[in-house]
Scaffold this motif. Structure first.
Motif, PDB file in Angstrom:
ATOM      1  N   GLU A   1       0.682  -1.323   0.187  1.00 12.74           N
ATOM      2  CA  GLU A   1      -0.177   0.059  -0.066  1.00 12.74           C
ATOM      3  C   GLU A   1       0.831   1.275   0.059  1.00 12.74           C
ATOM      4  OE1 GLU A   1      -3.706  -1.622   2.243  1.00 12.74           O
ATOM      5  OE2 GLU A   1      -2.882  -0.062   3.343  1.00 12.74           O
ATOM      6  N   ARG A   2       0.181   2.284  -0.282  1.00 14.94           N
ATOM      7  CA  ARG A   2       0.897   3.647  -0.507  1.00 14.94           C
ATOM      8  C   ARG A   2       1.485   3.930   1.212  1.00 14.94           C
ATOM      9  NH1 ARG A   2      -2.865   8.202  -2.492  1.00 14.94           N
ATOM     10  NH2 ARG A   2      -3.618   7.786  -0.447  1.00 14.94           N
TER      11      ARG A   2
ATOM     12  N   ARG B   1      -2.251  11.965   6.189  1.00 18.22           N
ATOM     13  CA  ARG B   1      -3.142  10.973   5.412  1.00 18.22           C
ATOM     14  C   ARG B   1      -3.370  11.670   3.996  1.00 18.22           C
ATOM     15  NH1 ARG B   1      -8.176   9.488   7.048  1.00 18.22           N
ATOM     16  NH2 ARG B   1      -9.237  10.723   5.661  1.00 18.22           N
ATOM     17  N   GLY B   2      -3.116  10.535   3.038  1.00 22.14           N
ATOM     18  CA  GLY B   2      -3.087  10.675   1.686  1.00 22.14           C
ATOM     19  C   GLY B   2      -4.367  11.104   1.008  1.00 22.14           C
ATOM     20  N   ASP B   3      -5.425  10.817   1.591  1.00 24.66           N
ATOM     21  CA  ASP B   3      -6.796  11.232   1.061  1.00 24.66           C
ATOM     22  C   ASP B   3      -6.773  12.759   1.361  1.00 24.66           C
ATOM     23  OD1 ASP B   3      -8.524   8.281   2.239  1.00 24.66           O
ATOM     24  OD2 ASP B   3      -7.398   8.706   0.269  1.00 24.66           O
ATOM     25  N   ASP B   4      -6.215  13.534   2.211  1.00 24.75           N
ATOM     26  CA  ASP B   4      -6.458  14.924   2.511  1.00 24.75           C
ATOM     27  C   ASP B   4      -5.491  15.747   1.423  1.00 24.75           C
ATOM     28  OD1 ASP B   4      -6.852  14.337   6.045  1.00 24.75           O
ATOM     29  OD2 ASP B   4      -8.134  14.184   4.265  1.00 24.75           O
ATOM     30  N   TYR B   5      -4.929  15.052   0.526  1.00 27.17           N
ATOM     31  CA  TYR B   5      -4.095  15.849  -0.394  1.00 27.17           C
ATOM     32  C   TYR B   5      -4.963  16.043  -1.632  1.00 27.17           C
ATOM     33  CZ  TYR B   5       0.010  15.576   2.464  1.00 27.17           C
ATOM     34  OH  TYR B   5       0.863  15.820   3.653  1.00 27.17           O
ATOM     35  N   ASN B   6      -5.005  17.268  -2.249  1.00 25.66           N
ATOM     36  CA  ASN B   6      -5.651  17.588  -3.212  1.00 25.66           C
ATOM     37  C   ASN B   6      -5.013  17.310  -4.647  1.00 25.66           C
ATOM     38  OD1 ASN B   6      -5.828  19.918  -1.009  1.00 25.66           O
ATOM     39  ND2 ASN B   6      -7.843  19.460  -1.932  1.00 25.66           N
TER      40      ASN B   6
ATOM     41  N   TRP C   1      -1.575  15.536  -7.032  1.00 26.77           N
ATOM     42  CA  TRP C   1      -0.497  14.578  -6.717  1.00 26.77           C
ATOM     43  C   TRP C   1       0.308  14.872  -8.153  1.00 26.77           C
ATOM     44  CZ3 TRP C   1       0.284  11.042  -3.008  1.00 26.77           C
ATOM     45  CH2 TRP C   1      -0.662  10.888  -1.959  1.00 26.77           C
TER      46      TRP C   1
END
Length: 120
Positions: A43-44, A103-108, A110
């Motif tokens: 996983e990342r 948290r990767g999901d909180d980055y807008n 990439w």
């Protein structure tokens, strides 16, 4: 915001690499910059993050003391200096722009990723 990661390559264990993440199309200093990595079949994984001003950083335990994140807001670029590299650091490395978080999901936004391979 568009992000372009570069600087990956093949290096021997114990060596160093510096990754760059160039941003365009937005206000770079509005964002914290995070680095993540993903090894084959895994996983990342969060690597580290730097806040908008460059004053505050936070690292995963696995890289603490070996990796250093910095940024140059005048050049719209973030950096990941990787020293004392180990074979287990082999992965595709991604930069991301967003909140100051692990948290990767909180980055807008990439970047496309750059491959780092560490040989033993």
């Amino acid at each position: 915001v568009q992000l372009q990661a570069s600087g990956g390559g093949l290096v021997q264990a114990g060596g160093s690499l510096r990754l760059s993440c160039a941003a365009s199309g937005g206000i770079f200093s509005d964002y914290a910059m995070g680095w993540f990595r993903q090894a084959p079949g895994k996983e990342r994984e969060f690597v580290g993050v730097i806040n908008w001003s460059g004053i505050t950083t936070y690292y995963a335990d696995s890289v603490k003391g070996r990796f250093t994140i910095s940024r140059d807001n005048a050049k719209n670029t973030a950096y990941l200096q990787m020293d004392s590299l180990k074979p287990e650091d082999t992965a595709v490395y991604y930069c991301a722009a967003g909140r100051y978080t692990i948290r990767g999901d909180d980055y807008n936004y990439w970047g496309q990723g750059t491959q780092v391979t560490v040989s033993s």
